[in-house]
Design an enzyme around this catalytic site. Structure first.
Site, PDB file in Angstrom:
ATOM      1  CB  CYS A  80      -0.863  -0.024   1.257  1.00  0.00           C
ATOM      2  SG  CYS A  80      -1.894   1.440   1.469  1.00  0.00           S
ATOM      3  CB  CYS A 191      -2.645   3.969  -5.644  1.00  0.00           C
ATOM      4  SG  CYS A 191      -4.013   3.179  -4.747  1.00  0.00           S
TER       5      CYS A 191
END
Ligand code: DGL
Length: 276
Positions: A80, A191
């Site tokens: 992440c 992302c």
């Protein structure tokens, strides 16, 4: 012949994201490190991380990291970008002997390969506003124009599986239009949710634009970390992967099937019971 034979259990790799984005890393880890079992956790109860404060994200990440260590993980991949931006350095400071692999915006390959001199970076707000992005851009992209565009809408498109709808495609077009208009020919996907949009993004952008997906490089980095610690295995017991979410297990199970083609049970991971 497959090199994985049922003998012994290999070092467990923890993989963590706020949601299904971490599955883009899982997919690469399964290909790169097929003998290692994965322990995947998605903190979907707190998704999206991208709009949260650093201290909130650090608290969540610390709890899940401790849980993973308790489950026997021997390396943790912070799959992440938002969590890496907010918490990677604090995790490394708090657990100096434990190996973590984090995400870094793929500014370096984008800057190296641009011909137009303009690169785009798609991320969450937490990543775009974080020090990690600032220092990476200053280090590798000082000579190119960098257009950073937070795209929290993309996270929702992937979580809800709606990127192939007309509305979804319109969102993709709207968000990337300014960087295309500015001449960006390399767009970094900063992302972990965004690699699942890569086909739709390519279709939207047309010829001449490359979307940079860092997930294969993260899997290779995980291999290097395991190797440096003498934890790397190329054969051993057939790995038993485990998937957990703090959200709805049935929904995650369906998304795992859709996004990476794996049929697996998903277990509930509860704040207050398993995590504190
Ligand atoms: N997958 C996360 C990332 O790489 C973001 C999703 C979120 O905002 O929770 O930044």
């Amino acid at each position: 012949m497959p090199s994985v034979v049922p003998t012994d259990v290999n070092p467990l790799i923890g993989v963590f994201d706020s949601g299904v984005g971490g599955l883009s890393i899982v997919r690469e880890l399964l290909a790169e490190l097929p003998a290692h079992p994965l322990l995947f956790a998605a903190d979907q109860a707190h998704l999206p991380y991208g709009v949260r404060t650093n201290s909130e994200i650090r608290q969540f990440v610390d709890s899940i990291a401790r849980w993973m260590m308790g489950q026997g993980a021997q390396v943790i991949v912070l799959a992440c970008n938002s969590a890496s931006a907010a918490a990677l350095h604090t995790l490394r400071a708090d657990y100096p002997d434990f190996p973590f692999v984090g995400m870094e915006p793929a500014v370096k390959p984008a800057a190296q390969n641009t011909r137009s001199g303009v690169i785009g970076v798609l991320s969450t707000h937490a990543t775009a506003n974080g020090d990690l992005f600032r220092t990476t851009a200053a280090r590798y992209a000082a000579d190119v124009r960098v257009i950073a565009q937070p795209a929290p809408e993309f996270v929702q498109l992937v979580e809800t599986g709606a990127w192939e709808t007309d509305e979804g495609k319109a969102v993709l077009r709207r968000v990337i239009a300014p960087m295309l208009d500015a001449g960006a020919d390399q767009i970094a996907l900063a992302c972990t949710h965004f690699p699942f949009l890569i086909d739709a993004l390519r279709e939207t952008a047309g010829e001449g634009v490359t979307f940079v997906d860092p997930s294969p490089a993260v899997a290779r980095q995980t291999r290097r970390v395991l190797d440096s610690l003498a934890l790397l295995r190329e054969s051993g017991a057939v790995p038993q992967h485990r998937f957990h979410t703090t959200g709805d297990p049935d929904r995650l199970q369906a998304m795992i099937h859709r996004l990476i083609g794996i049929d697996t049970p998903v277990h509930a991971l509860a704040w207050g019971r398993d995590l504190s």
